[in-house]
Design a protein around this motif. Sequence first.
Motif, PDB file in Angstrom:
ATOM      1  N   CYS A 134      33.489  77.254  59.939  1.00 43.89           N
ATOM      2  CA  CYS A 134      32.685  78.037  59.014  1.00 43.89           C
ATOM      3  C   CYS A 134      33.525  78.300  57.779  1.00 43.89           C
ATOM      4  O   CYS A 134      34.712  78.583  57.888  1.00 43.89           O
ATOM      5  CB  CYS A 134      32.319  79.362  59.687  1.00 43.89           C
ATOM      6  SG  CYS A 134      31.807  80.648  58.538  1.00 43.89           S
ATOM      7  N   PRO A 135      32.918  78.215  56.570  1.00 40.75           N
ATOM      8  CA  PRO A 135      33.697  78.466  55.355  1.00 40.75           C
ATOM      9  C   PRO A 135      34.137  79.923  55.211  1.00 40.75           C
ATOM     10  O   PRO A 135      34.868  80.249  54.266  1.00 40.75           O
ATOM     11  CB  PRO A 135      32.735  78.064  54.227  1.00 40.75           C
ATOM     12  CG  PRO A 135      31.374  78.080  54.823  1.00 40.75           C
ATOM     13  CD  PRO A 135      31.531  77.780  56.282  1.00 40.75           C
ATOM     14  N   MET A 138      33.794  82.733  60.351  1.00 31.34           N
ATOM     15  CA  MET A 138      33.021  83.726  61.109  1.00 31.34           C
ATOM     16  C   MET A 138      33.159  83.527  62.612  1.00 31.34           C
ATOM     17  O   MET A 138      33.255  84.489  63.364  1.00 31.34           O
ATOM     18  CB  MET A 138      31.538  83.610  60.743  1.00 31.34           C
ATOM     19  CG  MET A 138      31.249  84.053  59.330  1.00 31.34           C
ATOM     20  SD  MET A 138      29.531  83.717  58.939  1.00 31.34           S
ATOM     21  CE  MET A 138      29.372  84.617  57.413  1.00 31.34           C
ATOM     22  N   HIS A 337      26.806  75.924  63.776  1.00 27.84           N
ATOM     23  CA  HIS A 337      26.888  77.222  63.107  1.00 27.84           C
ATOM     24  C   HIS A 337      25.894  77.254  61.952  1.00 27.84           C
ATOM     25  O   HIS A 337      25.765  76.285  61.218  1.00 27.84           O
ATOM     26  CB  HIS A 337      28.325  77.381  62.602  1.00 27.84           C
ATOM     27  CG  HIS A 337      28.570  78.589  61.786  1.00 27.84           C
ATOM     28  ND1 HIS A 337      28.626  79.846  62.324  1.00 27.84           N
ATOM     29  CD2 HIS A 337      28.800  78.748  60.463  1.00 27.84           C
ATOM     30  CE1 HIS A 337      28.879  80.723  61.368  1.00 27.84           C
ATOM     31  NE2 HIS A 337      28.982  80.082  60.223  1.00 27.84           N
ATOM     32  N   MET A 339      24.422  79.843  58.668  1.00 26.21           N
ATOM     33  CA  MET A 339      24.583  81.062  57.897  1.00 26.21           C
ATOM     34  C   MET A 339      23.397  81.203  56.949  1.00 26.21           C
ATOM     35  O   MET A 339      22.807  80.234  56.500  1.00 26.21           O
ATOM     36  CB  MET A 339      25.831  81.006  57.027  1.00 26.21           C
ATOM     37  CG  MET A 339      27.083  80.697  57.771  1.00 26.21           C
ATOM     38  SD  MET A 339      28.491  81.416  56.946  1.00 26.21           S
ATOM     39  CE  MET A 339      28.812  80.246  55.689  1.00 26.21           C
TER      40      MET A 339
HETATM   41 CU   LIG Z   1      29.663  81.091  58.688  1.00 23.31          CU
END
Ligand SMILES: [Cu+2]
Length: 763
Positions: A134-135, A138, A337, A339
């Motif tokens: 995740c960038p 998270m 994942h 977001m």
């Molecule tokens: Cu994320």
Amino acid sequence: MPRLSSGAVTHMKTHSKYQPVKLSASVQLSVIFLTLASSPSYADTAEVSAALDIPVVEVEGVRAHSVPLSGKEISERDIKTRSSTTLDTTRLLEDIPGLTVNEAGAISALPAIHGLADERLKIQVDGMDLSAACPNHMNSILSYINPVKVGSVKAFTGITPVSEGGDSIGGTIQVSSLSPVFAEVGKQLINGSVGTFYRSNGYAHGWNASAGFATDQLSFQYSESHLSSSNYRAAKNFKDASTWAPVLRNGLEKTDLDEVGSSSISGSVNKSLDMAFKRDGHLFQLGISQQSVGFEGFPNQRMDMTNNENTSFNFRYTGLFDWGDLNLKLFRQRVKHAMDMSYERSYAMPAMPMLSESQTEGGSLTASLPFLNDHLFKVGGDFKLYKLDDWWPPVQGMGPGAMCCNNFWNVRNGKRDRVGIFAEVESNWTEDWVTSLGVRTDMINADAGKVQGYSAGLYQTDANTFNAKSQGRRDQNYDWTALARYTPDRTQSYELGLARKSRSPSVYELYPWSSFTMAALMNNLVGDGNAYIGNMSLDPEIAHTANISADWHDENRSVWAAKANAYLTYVDNYIDAVRCTLASCGAANTTKTNGFVTLQYENHAAKLYGLDLSAYRVLANDGQLGQWTAKSMIGYVRGENTRTGDNLYHIMPLNGRFTLEHKLGGWTSQAEVQMVSAKTHVSAVRNETETDGYGLLNLRTSYSNKFMKVDLSLENALNKLYYSPLGGAYLGQGFSMTSGIIPWGINVPGMGRSANVAVTFFY
Ligand SMILES: [Cu+2]
């Protein structure tokens, strides 16, 4: 008793001074790391001698290592006094001297050791060397294991021996599930537990259950846990209505002035099946685990996790042979994942979907060979193959521009593969002196495919620049560690550790490429609200560390003990950040001191140093009144960028924990005062904000017997409004996709008073 391979044992001339228990061959030989006698969860005091017997019932050979004097091991029993009312496994580590916690989502906080966090540390769950996908990191590594499943924690805070490290410049944290349980010979065993908890602040609640069946050779254990929570509340109003009114556009979900927006979690479910088989000194373990998190908010990021699916397979083998011990691990993890934004940030969903998928395959093989009576040779290798795709689908209904009409590829076909080998010798020279020397080398290959933006306009220049370069790279890193320990008598020991350790940059430091503010804001690993751009020319970080530890105590550690640890680390090529000077970042970006900025990773140099102190003393021990113990822990760390003179980001100021503990029968009660001084050393390049000092009072009591356990606690009992120095920037509500709307300079407040209760039944 563990069955010891006769060869290894008869070879060993053990010194009684260091040998409180009989363990497997490698443990027995790992004298320098034998902290059963030196760092029990630092206040088991009178029960220490009893506790020393506990590892004997552990499965044969599982304990390949204990930790050096500068580290700490937390036992199952100490974890259990905390785990039932805790959502986040990282919170279980807060009693480790030198360890602090960088805040993130409800289950995703990041541990830091001596000022180094995240990928600078080696963090493993059940031996799996994982990475976030995740960038914003998270899905941090410790978010994958629920606290109720944790059986033991080992932290190498000073020097990590090369056999336990690699591709990290800070300490090592090894979190392990509860050990498998076997029945006595010829018998069968059925066991399990059912538990539930409630935390008043945020109405957090959940339940967990486990069921196991075992014979003397086979063990099966299934466990499942569920948790959710609404937004938590600070002790008092921390937002003033006029500042926030323009930010909170029509249609956004309302939050109260004391409510921390985007801090909720829902639909978090962990399931795992653990199988073990043992026979004649061989232990095989297979773990399958699945986790899904429906939603997790991140008050110090601009996005929230809207789904995370994680599946892992983990095989481990330990064998005791005539010539020594053999350990094999193989694992595979897949993560999906997603977001987007909470309704406190955006009134329409999807507002900005972002997706990532990763696969990690890894393993290790280690042989431990005793030789010449007093020496142990460890040799082995490990590998980790990591693949990542990170893309952001276009938002429907928009015209060509910032978020239309193609997938935005943040990292495409990202790859980071590592292979390492090491050799280490532990030597037991005399009754007083033991040493450990090790060398290792790691080869890291990283690569990524060509990228594209949502559309040509705002993104094409950066994409062209990135695509014109070669993305592939290879690093060959070299590490060495040296530890010497002197134990003049049964009441004191001293340890000096020196190390050179290296870490290659991560995929998220190398490859994010867009300088367009909205895209760069999505790449943030530290919760400071700034925008980050990767840098493919980064060199590996190389740290040189010196660590000195001293441990004083009475002979049995039954009355008192004190430990001091001092450290100094110089990091060459420390990956810090500089202000973006591209035209697309705007002229004001280089000089701004009161707002969020766009940064690019760059190699600098850094110096970190500090001191950890911890001590306990039994004040009274009386059959009727119980045992009263005072415990304390003090930590101090400084971190400086030696090239620019700036302070490093997220460095914990002077802080301490002072606890009065009472134990009687099945009861353990604690009154804990936590004190943190003001944070005034802040990172100028990141426009980090200062925080005030504070003191918190926590009260806890727990009762347990064979059949049940009840935990009651009142955290932040005096309902004090405070801001953790490591809390990050508050971004939890309002339009977060640009850097100019959410007010700058507000930190994420800590949790107000919370009454917590947990009940667990065992069968
Ligand atoms: Cu994320």
